[in-house]
Design a protein around this motif. Structure first.
Motif, PDB file in Angstrom:
ATOM      1  N   TYR A  21       1.736   7.872  -9.224  1.00 64.55           N
ATOM      2  CA  TYR A  21       1.261   8.056  -7.851  1.00 64.55           C
ATOM      3  C   TYR A  21       2.453   8.103  -6.909  1.00 64.55           C
ATOM      4  O   TYR A  21       3.252   7.177  -6.852  1.00 64.55           O
ATOM      5  CB  TYR A  21       0.290   6.939  -7.466  1.00 64.55           C
ATOM      6  CG  TYR A  21      -1.000   7.067  -8.228  1.00 64.55           C
ATOM      7  CD1 TYR A  21      -2.020   7.880  -7.756  1.00 64.55           C
ATOM      8  CD2 TYR A  21      -1.189   6.423  -9.444  1.00 64.55           C
ATOM      9  CE1 TYR A  21      -3.197   8.034  -8.471  1.00 64.55           C
ATOM     10  CE2 TYR A  21      -2.360   6.571 -10.160  1.00 64.55           C
ATOM     11  CZ  TYR A  21      -3.360   7.381  -9.670  1.00 64.55           C
ATOM     12  OH  TYR A  21      -4.518   7.540 -10.377  1.00 64.55           O
ATOM     13  N   VAL A  22       2.550   9.205  -6.167  1.00 59.82           N
ATOM     14  CA  VAL A  22       3.669   9.450  -5.259  1.00 59.82           C
ATOM     15  C   VAL A  22       3.228   9.115  -3.841  1.00 59.82           C
ATOM     16  O   VAL A  22       2.176   9.576  -3.387  1.00 59.82           O
ATOM     17  CB  VAL A  22       4.098  10.933  -5.349  1.00 59.82           C
ATOM     18  CG1 VAL A  22       5.247  11.219  -4.410  1.00 59.82           C
ATOM     19  CG2 VAL A  22       4.463  11.292  -6.770  1.00 59.82           C
ATOM     20  N   PRO A  23       4.018   8.316  -3.123  1.00 59.30           N
ATOM     21  CA  PRO A  23       3.634   7.984  -1.749  1.00 59.30           C
ATOM     22  C   PRO A  23       3.742   9.198  -0.820  1.00 59.30           C
ATOM     23  O   PRO A  23       4.646  10.015  -0.943  1.00 59.30           O
ATOM     24  CB  PRO A  23       4.632   6.901  -1.350  1.00 59.30           C
ATOM     25  CG  PRO A  23       5.747   6.983  -2.305  1.00 59.30           C
ATOM     26  CD  PRO A  23       5.242   7.637  -3.547  1.00 59.30           C
ATOM     27  N   LYS A  24       2.784   9.293   0.097  1.00 58.33           N
ATOM     28  CA  LYS A  24       2.780  10.354   1.100  1.00 58.33           C
ATOM     29  C   LYS A  24       3.293   9.790   2.428  1.00 58.33           C
ATOM     30  O   LYS A  24       3.454   8.584   2.572  1.00 58.33           O
ATOM     31  CB  LYS A  24       1.365  10.899   1.275  1.00 58.33           C
ATOM     32  CG  LYS A  24       0.850  11.628   0.046  1.00 58.33           C
ATOM     33  CD  LYS A  24      -0.612  11.946   0.082  1.00 58.33           C
ATOM     34  CE  LYS A  24      -1.060  12.749   1.248  1.00 58.33           C
ATOM     35  NZ  LYS A  24      -2.482  13.132   1.190  1.00 58.33           N
ATOM     36  N   ASP A  25       3.549  10.676   3.377  1.00 55.25           N
ATOM     37  CA  ASP A  25       4.082  10.255   4.682  1.00 55.25           C
ATOM     38  C   ASP A  25       3.112   9.358   5.441  1.00 55.25           C
ATOM     39  O   ASP A  25       3.534   8.475   6.185  1.00 55.25           O
ATOM     40  CB  ASP A  25       4.417  11.481   5.540  1.00 55.25           C
ATOM     41  CG  ASP A  25       5.611  12.240   4.989  1.00 55.25           C
ATOM     42  OD1 ASP A  25       6.420  11.633   4.263  1.00 55.25           O
ATOM     43  OD2 ASP A  25       5.726  13.440   5.291  1.00 55.25           O
ATOM     44  N   ASN A  26       1.817   9.573   5.254  1.00 52.71           N
ATOM     45  CA  ASN A  26       0.835   8.801   6.017  1.00 52.71           C
ATOM     46  C   ASN A  26       0.484   7.459   5.351  1.00 52.71           C
ATOM     47  O   ASN A  26      -0.415   6.768   5.799  1.00 52.71           O
ATOM     48  CB  ASN A  26      -0.442   9.622   6.245  1.00 52.71           C
ATOM     49  CG  ASN A  26      -1.143   9.954   4.955  1.00 52.71           C
ATOM     50  OD1 ASN A  26      -0.733   9.552   3.881  1.00 52.71           O
ATOM     51  ND2 ASN A  26      -2.215  10.710   5.075  1.00 52.71           N
ATOM     52  N   ASP A  28      -0.693   6.987   2.250  1.00 50.14           N
ATOM     53  CA  ASP A  28      -1.543   7.157   1.068  1.00 50.14           C
ATOM     54  C   ASP A  28      -0.675   7.534  -0.139  1.00 50.14           C
ATOM     55  O   ASP A  28       0.522   7.770  -0.010  1.00 50.14           O
ATOM     56  CB  ASP A  28      -2.571   8.261   1.293  1.00 50.14           C
ATOM     57  CG  ASP A  28      -3.633   7.869   2.300  1.00 50.14           C
ATOM     58  OD1 ASP A  28      -3.796   6.659   2.541  1.00 50.14           O
ATOM     59  OD2 ASP A  28      -4.282   8.783   2.844  1.00 50.14           O
ATOM     60  N   LYS A  29      -1.309   7.596  -1.280  1.00 50.42           N
ATOM     61  CA  LYS A  29      -0.611   8.025  -2.492  1.00 50.42           C
ATOM     62  C   LYS A  29      -1.371   9.184  -3.110  1.00 50.42           C
ATOM     63  O   LYS A  29      -2.586   9.258  -3.033  1.00 50.42           O
ATOM     64  CB  LYS A  29      -0.540   6.879  -3.504  1.00 50.42           C
ATOM     65  CG  LYS A  29       0.325   5.737  -3.047  1.00 50.42           C
ATOM     66  CD  LYS A  29       0.390   4.661  -4.094  1.00 50.42           C
ATOM     67  CE  LYS A  29       1.260   3.521  -3.611  1.00 50.42           C
ATOM     68  NZ  LYS A  29       1.335   2.451  -4.609  1.00 50.42           N
ATOM     69  N   ARG A  30      -0.631  10.109  -3.718  1.00 48.64           N
ATOM     70  CA  ARG A  30      -1.273  11.236  -4.395  1.00 48.64           C
ATOM     71  C   ARG A  30      -0.908  11.203  -5.872  1.00 48.64           C
ATOM     72  O   ARG A  30       0.209  10.832  -6.240  1.00 48.64           O
ATOM     73  CB  ARG A  30      -0.886  12.563  -3.769  1.00 48.64           C
ATOM     74  CG  ARG A  30       0.529  12.998  -4.005  1.00 48.64           C
ATOM     75  CD  ARG A  30       0.745  14.393  -3.405  1.00 48.64           C
ATOM     76  NE  ARG A  30       2.083  14.873  -3.688  1.00 48.64           N
ATOM     77  CZ  ARG A  30       2.398  15.604  -4.744  1.00 48.64           C
ATOM     78  NH1 ARG A  30       1.495  15.946  -5.609  1.00 48.64           N
ATOM     79  NH2 ARG A  30       3.634  15.998  -4.938  1.00 48.64           N
ATOM     80  N   LEU A  32       0.143  12.430  -9.559  1.00 51.07           N
ATOM     81  CA  LEU A  32       1.021  13.441 -10.138  1.00 51.07           C
ATOM     82  C   LEU A  32       1.024  13.212 -11.641  1.00 51.07           C
ATOM     83  O   LEU A  32       1.207  12.080 -12.100  1.00 51.07           O
ATOM     84  CB  LEU A  32       2.429  13.303  -9.569  1.00 51.07           C
ATOM     85  CG  LEU A  32       3.463  14.332  -9.986  1.00 51.07           C
ATOM     86  CD1 LEU A  32       3.061  15.712  -9.494  1.00 51.07           C
ATOM     87  CD2 LEU A  32       4.822  13.973  -9.437  1.00 51.07           C
TER      88      LEU A  32
END
Length: 48
Positions: A21-26, A28-30, A32
């Protein structure tokens, strides 16, 4: 060829995808997914 025989009798199965799970700017995590090289090879080979 040994690998072809393993594919035919289904004794050699590809490993599952590694999930990261890659952290997003906001904040959250997405998800991968990383495929093992053998899984990539199986998919490439089946397309031909």
């Amino acid at each position: 060829m040994e690998l072809v025989d393993k594919l035919k009798d289904k004794s050699d199965q590809p490993k599952p995808t590694k999930r990261v799970y890659v952290p997003k700017d906001n904040g959250d995590k997405r998800p991968l997914g990383y495929y093992p090289w053998k899984t990539k090879w199986y998919r490439w080979r089946m397309r031909k």
